[in-house]
Design a protein around this motif. Structure first.
Motif, short mmCIF file in Angstrom:
data_model
loop_
_atom_site.label_atom_id
_atom_site.label_comp_id
_atom_site.label_asym_id
_atom_site.label_seq_id
_atom_site.Cartn_x
_atom_site.Cartn_y
_atom_site.Cartn_z
N UNK A 195 -11.15 -6.23 3.41
CA UNK A 195 -9.50 -7.08 3.85
C UNK A 195 -9.49 -7.67 3.67
N UNK A 196 -8.32 -8.94 3.77
CA UNK A 196 -7.88 -9.76 3.50
C UNK A 196 -8.81 -11.22 4.09
N UNK A 197 -8.96 -12.02 4.77
CA UNK A 197 -8.60 -12.79 5.84
C UNK A 197 -7.51 -12.94 6.29
N UNK A 198 -7.46 -13.22 7.75
CA UNK A 198 -6.42 -13.09 8.51
C UNK A 198 -6.72 -12.52 9.49
N UNK A 199 -5.33 -12.86 10.93
CA UNK A 199 -5.81 -12.49 11.99
C UNK A 199 -4.77 -11.48 12.43
N UNK A 200 -3.80 -10.26 11.52
CA UNK A 200 -2.63 -10.24 11.40
C UNK A 200 -3.67 -8.36 10.79
N UNK A 201 -4.25 -7.47 11.29
CA UNK A 201 -4.80 -6.23 10.81
C UNK A 201 -3.93 -5.86 9.49
N UNK A 202 -2.91 -5.58 9.50
CA UNK A 202 -1.57 -4.54 9.10
C UNK A 202 -1.77 -5.74 7.73
N UNK A 203 -1.86 -6.63 7.93
CA UNK A 203 -1.88 -7.72 6.21
C UNK A 203 -2.78 -8.49 5.53
N UNK A 204 -3.94 -8.32 6.67
CA UNK A 204 -5.24 -7.47 5.91
C UNK A 204 -6.02 -6.86 5.09
N UNK A 205 -5.41 -5.79 5.78
CA UNK A 205 -5.77 -4.17 5.70
C UNK A 205 -4.98 -3.99 3.52
N UNK A 206 -3.40 -4.24 3.48
CA UNK A 206 -3.05 -4.07 3.04
C UNK A 206 -3.35 -5.29 1.36
N UNK A 207 -4.03 -6.44 1.90
CA UNK A 207 -4.54 -7.77 0.70
C UNK A 207 -5.55 -6.38 0.60
N UNK A 208 -6.54 -5.94 1.26
CA UNK A 208 -7.61 -5.64 0.60
C UNK A 208 -6.86 -4.83 -0.18
N UNK A 209 -6.43 -3.33 0.13
CA UNK A 209 -5.19 -2.10 -0.99
C UNK A 209 -4.98 -2.52 -2.48
N UNK A 210 -4.64 -4.09 -2.26
CA UNK A 210 -3.65 -4.40 -3.53
C UNK A 210 -5.20 -5.45 -3.98
N UNK A 211 -6.10 -6.27 -3.27
CA UNK A 211 -7.14 -6.78 -4.33
C UNK A 211 -8.35 -5.24 -4.73
N UNK A 212 -8.19 -4.28 -4.33
CA UNK A 212 -8.97 -3.69 -4.90
C UNK A 212 -8.54 -2.40 -6.09
N UNK A 213 -7.13 -3.07 -6.29
CA UNK A 213 -6.60 -2.63 -8.36
C UNK A 213 -6.93 -0.84 -7.61
N UNK A 214 -6.30 -0.29 -6.37
CA UNK A 214 -6.50 1.05 -6.94
C UNK A 214 -4.84 1.97 -7.21
N UNK A 215 -4.71 2.34 -8.25
CA UNK A 215 -3.18 3.13 -8.29
C UNK A 215 -3.45 4.41 -8.04
N UNK A 216 -2.01 5.01 -8.05
CA UNK A 216 -1.81 6.74 -7.85
C UNK A 216 -2.17 6.57 -8.84
N UNK A 217 -2.67 6.69 -9.77
CA UNK A 217 -3.69 7.50 -10.60
C UNK A 217 -4.99 8.44 -10.42
N UNK A 218 -5.08 7.28 -9.39
CA UNK A 218 -6.83 7.54 -9.34
C UNK A 218 -6.94 8.74 -8.49
N UNK A 219 -5.68 8.46 -7.97
CA UNK A 219 -5.90 9.81 -6.77
C UNK A 219 -4.93 11.82 -7.09
#
Length: 335
Positions: free
Chosen positions: A30-54
């Protein structure tokens, strides 16, 4: 029942269990920050997952604590389907639960608009509070189903067991399904009593998180369409052979993989072990572009070679040879 070593991709967060050796691992921090939703989406972006992975078998290694539910909700929103999970030492194979959620009977639409309700936990002051049985959907009373299904906003208080919390979340989301799953708010245990009208203090809005994760996936698709066009290169004999195999009628490939069709044109999935009921009710649809999709197994439509790769667990070259050079029929249901 799948084993952890059957999966090709393991997704984990800090404090998740370790993945088996040889399984590709992606860690979402998770990215830094107090907002859980923004932090979680930030971690998803940084993780580099793509639709092809699924497109391959993917599993989420769930850490202890409610934070695992937050990441799981984001992965479901991003993938557009249920993601299998590993929790409390067991592999949990989750389906979309489309039919099951819709089939659960309720007591009818409430006579008055229901703004807030709660499922699980102690009785909440000022709002209806319902509970689920420990045996799954068959123990959801019609009265509880009505509250869960029709409440405009539903707060979920998960049980302590991570495994039970995931099962509860999947069932609640399915019961609330309309055009798509509707996720509840996740209680943090610090909500004010009595209830206030401010949604921001009623827990973590997992439905908003689902929508943000789905939007991120859409952004990735748009970006890929706008990729720079490069000069055409000659198609190699290897790729021509795979293209030839992809030109074979998908129905022919389905039959050779042991699949059959019903009177309505739906096909039984040739991956019966991925379905809790062996796919007794056909879940695959064939499309006019010579591709198919299983509601349980596939995040998107796939062609003949991709289908053979996934079912037979072979390379694209081997899948092309199976399609073009052999008349062998595989009976995976008898395997």
């Amino acid at each position: 029942m799948h084993k952890l070593t059957d999966y090709l991709l393991a997704i984990r967060t800090p404090n998740s269990p370790s993945a088996p050796a040889g399984v590709k691992t992606v860690e979402l921090v998770p990215a830094d920050g107090d907002d859980v939703i923004s932090s979680t989406i930030g971690g998803l972006r940084a993780g580099g997952l793509t639709a092809a992975d699924f497109r391959s078998r993917a599993i989420f290694l769930v850490p202890d604590g409610p934070g695992g539910l937050v990441t799981y909700a984001a992965l479901c929103g991003f993938s557009g389907r249920r993601v299998d999970a590993y929790a409390d030492g067991a592999v949990l194979e989750f389906s979309r639960l489309d039919r099951d959620g819709a089939a659960c009977p309720d007591a009818g639409r409430p006579s008055e608009f229901l703004m807030w309700a709660q499922v699980g936990g102690p009785v909440a002051e000022g709002i209806p509070t319902v509970h689920l049985g420990s045996g799954g959907q068959e123990l959801v009373s019609p009265q509880a189903a009505t509250v869960i299904r029709y409440a405009a906003r539903l707060r979920m208080v998960p049980p302590e067991s991570v495994r039970d919390a995931l099962a509860m979340f999947v069932l609640v989301a399915a019961l609330r399904r309309r055009a798509d799953d509707r996720f509840p708010f996740l209680s943090t245990g610090t909500e004010p009593v009595p209830l206030t009208k401010n949604a921001l203090d009623q827990g973590i809005d997992l439905e908003k998180l689902r929508q943000e994760a789905a939007r991120h996936r859409q952004e990735l698709r748009i970006a890929s369409r706008g990729a720079e066009v490069v000069a055409r290169v000659p198609v190699s004999p290897h790729n021509r052979r795979i293209a030839e195999a992809n030109g074979v009628d998908i129905r022919t490939v389905l039959r050779r993989l042991g699949s059959t069709t019903d009177e309505e044109g739906m096909w039984h999935c040739p991956r019966p072990r991925s379905h809790s009921n062996g796919d007794e009710r056909p879940s695959m649809k064939v499309y006019g572009d010579n591709r198919t999709r299983c509601q349980r197994c596939d995040a998107e439509k796939i062609g003949p070679v991709r289908l053979a790769v996934d079912v037979l667990r072979v390379t694209p070259d081997e899948a092309a040879s199976f399609i073009l050079d052999s008349d062998r029929v595989v009976d995976l249901r008898a395997a």
